[in-house]
Write a protein that holds these residues in place. Structure first.
Motif, PDB file in Angstrom:
ATOM      1  N   CYS A   1      -5.244  -5.528  -4.222  1.00 47.64           N
ATOM      2  CA  CYS A   1      -5.020  -4.178  -4.513  1.00 47.64           C
ATOM      3  C   CYS A   1      -5.469  -3.376  -3.357  1.00 47.64           C
ATOM      4  N   PHE A   2      -4.841  -2.598  -2.725  1.00 48.39           N
ATOM      5  CA  PHE A   2      -5.073  -1.490  -1.580  1.00 48.39           C
ATOM      6  C   PHE A   2      -5.280  -0.142  -2.558  1.00 48.39           C
TER       7      PHE A   2
ATOM      8  N   SER B   1       2.851   4.712  -6.314  1.00 51.56           N
ATOM      9  CA  SER B   1       2.635   4.320  -4.871  1.00 51.56           C
ATOM     10  C   SER B   1       2.893   2.966  -4.702  1.00 51.56           C
ATOM     11  N   SER B   2       3.516   2.805  -3.189  1.00 53.96           N
ATOM     12  CA  SER B   2       3.410   1.787  -2.646  1.00 53.96           C
ATOM     13  C   SER B   2       3.277   1.708  -1.093  1.00 53.96           C
ATOM     14  N   LEU B   3       3.560   0.916  -0.279  1.00 56.08           N
ATOM     15  CA  LEU B   3       3.759   0.925   1.343  1.00 56.08           C
ATOM     16  C   LEU B   3       5.263   0.377   1.494  1.00 56.08           C
TER      17      LEU B   3
ATOM     18  N   GLN C   1      -3.597   6.593  -4.434  1.00 60.36           N
ATOM     19  CA  GLN C   1      -2.394   5.831  -3.726  1.00 60.36           C
ATOM     20  C   GLN C   1      -2.761   4.420  -3.423  1.00 60.36           C
ATOM     21  N   GLY C   2      -1.717   3.642  -2.859  1.00 66.23           N
ATOM     22  CA  GLY C   2      -1.880   2.338  -2.685  1.00 66.23           C
ATOM     23  C   GLY C   2      -0.662   1.481  -2.771  1.00 66.23           C
ATOM     24  N   THR C   3      -1.038   0.148  -2.916  1.00 64.66           N
ATOM     25  CA  THR C   3      -0.168  -0.740  -3.176  1.00 64.66           C
ATOM     26  C   THR C   3      -0.814  -2.214  -3.694  1.00 64.66           C
ATOM     27  N   ARG C   4      -0.331  -2.991  -4.429  1.00 67.43           N
ATOM     28  CA  ARG C   4      -0.715  -4.330  -4.605  1.00 67.43           C
ATOM     29  C   ARG C   4       0.225  -5.235  -4.614  1.00 67.43           C
ATOM     30  N   PHE C   5      -0.189  -6.862  -4.142  1.00 71.05           N
ATOM     31  CA  PHE C   5       0.608  -7.565  -3.978  1.00 71.05           C
ATOM     32  C   PHE C   5      -0.245  -9.115  -4.728  1.00 71.05           C
TER      33      PHE C   5
ATOM     34  N   LYS D   1       4.216  -4.309  -4.656  1.00 76.33           N
ATOM     35  CA  LYS D   1       4.233  -3.795  -5.632  1.00 76.33           C
ATOM     36  C   LYS D   1       3.794  -2.487  -5.789  1.00 76.33           C
ATOM     37  N   SER D   2       4.413  -1.669  -6.766  1.00 77.53           N
ATOM     38  CA  SER D   2       3.876  -0.268  -6.858  1.00 77.53           C
ATOM     39  C   SER D   2       2.720  -0.502  -7.838  1.00 77.53           C
ATOM     40  N   LYS D   3       1.663   0.743  -7.665  1.00 76.94           N
ATOM     41  CA  LYS D   3       0.444   0.799  -8.368  1.00 76.94           C
ATOM     42  C   LYS D   3       0.377   2.188  -9.077  1.00 76.94           C
TER      43      LYS D   3
END
Length: 203
Positions: free
Chosen positions: A92-93, A33-35, A75-79, A45-47
């Motif tokens: 990380c979200f 997943s990502s946003l 779900q979520g995302t990371r940067f 980036k995808s997580k």
């Protein structure tokens, strides 16, 4: 959104009334997943996450079926490598959703099906994890108040039935609703996007 949900409920009711076969099952698998949207130039980036839950397959012909589901989904995302006061941070979200897809399945050939349908999601938890390795910092913060409690999207996918009971599928959820809470004058939009791979068992 209400019209689509009510329409889906009406179609399910029609499916039950005219069903040739009804099967119950469980499924689970991995999410990537990502946003997307107005993310202020962040390199998102995808997580990885997972999903698990149950479903009802209402088959009313050899070719067509309706499949409502109830899934728990992470779900979520990371940067990474964002600089804050000279230090590189990793963020990380992590979102937890209860998702309710209603999939319309078409069996193009024996054992192979394609599917599409709407999905509504209910946000149960949203947390941010921020790490600064140079300072040995690893903090978690509740950010649920910054995001809408309800998400809406469309799913597209395909799958294959190995036996009468066991199947595998792949699906993409295209988030249509703006999940970011915004103030007056702020028209920023953020959407979920989730690719998932599942295995399941029909009883």
């Amino acid at each position: 959104m209400k019209k689509i949900i009510l329409s889906a409920m009406a179609v399910m009711a029609f499916g039950f009334a005219n069903a040739q076969e009804v099967k119950y099952g469980v499924k689970g698998g991995l999410n990537l997943s990502s946003l997307s949207g107005d993310t202020d130039g962040m390199d998102l980036k995808s997580k990885f996450g997972f999903h698990a839950g149950g479903f009802v397959e209402i088959k009313f012909s050899e070719k067509f079926a309706i499949q409502p589901e109830l899934l728990y989904s992470t779900q979520g995302t990371r940067f990474d490598d964002m600089e804050v006061e000279g230090y590189k941070t990793k963020t990380c979200f992590n979102f937890d959703y209860i998702n309710v897809p209603v999939m319309f399945k078409y069996f193009a050939v024996e054992k192979f099906f394609i599917e599409a349908g709407p999905q509504i999601g209910f946000l149960t938890s949203a947390k941010a994890r921020v790490k600064v390795d140079q300072l040995n910092i690893d903090n978690k913060e509740d950010i649920k108040e910054n995001f809408e409690s309800i998400d809406f999207g469309l799913n597209f996918g395909a799958g294959y039935e190995f036996t009468e009971n066991i199947f595998a599928s792949a699906r993409y959820n295209l988030g249509l609703a703006n999940i970011a809470k915004t103030e007056a004058g702020d028209d920023s939009k953020v959407h979920n996007g989730v690719f998932s791979v599942s295995v399941g068992y029909k009883f």
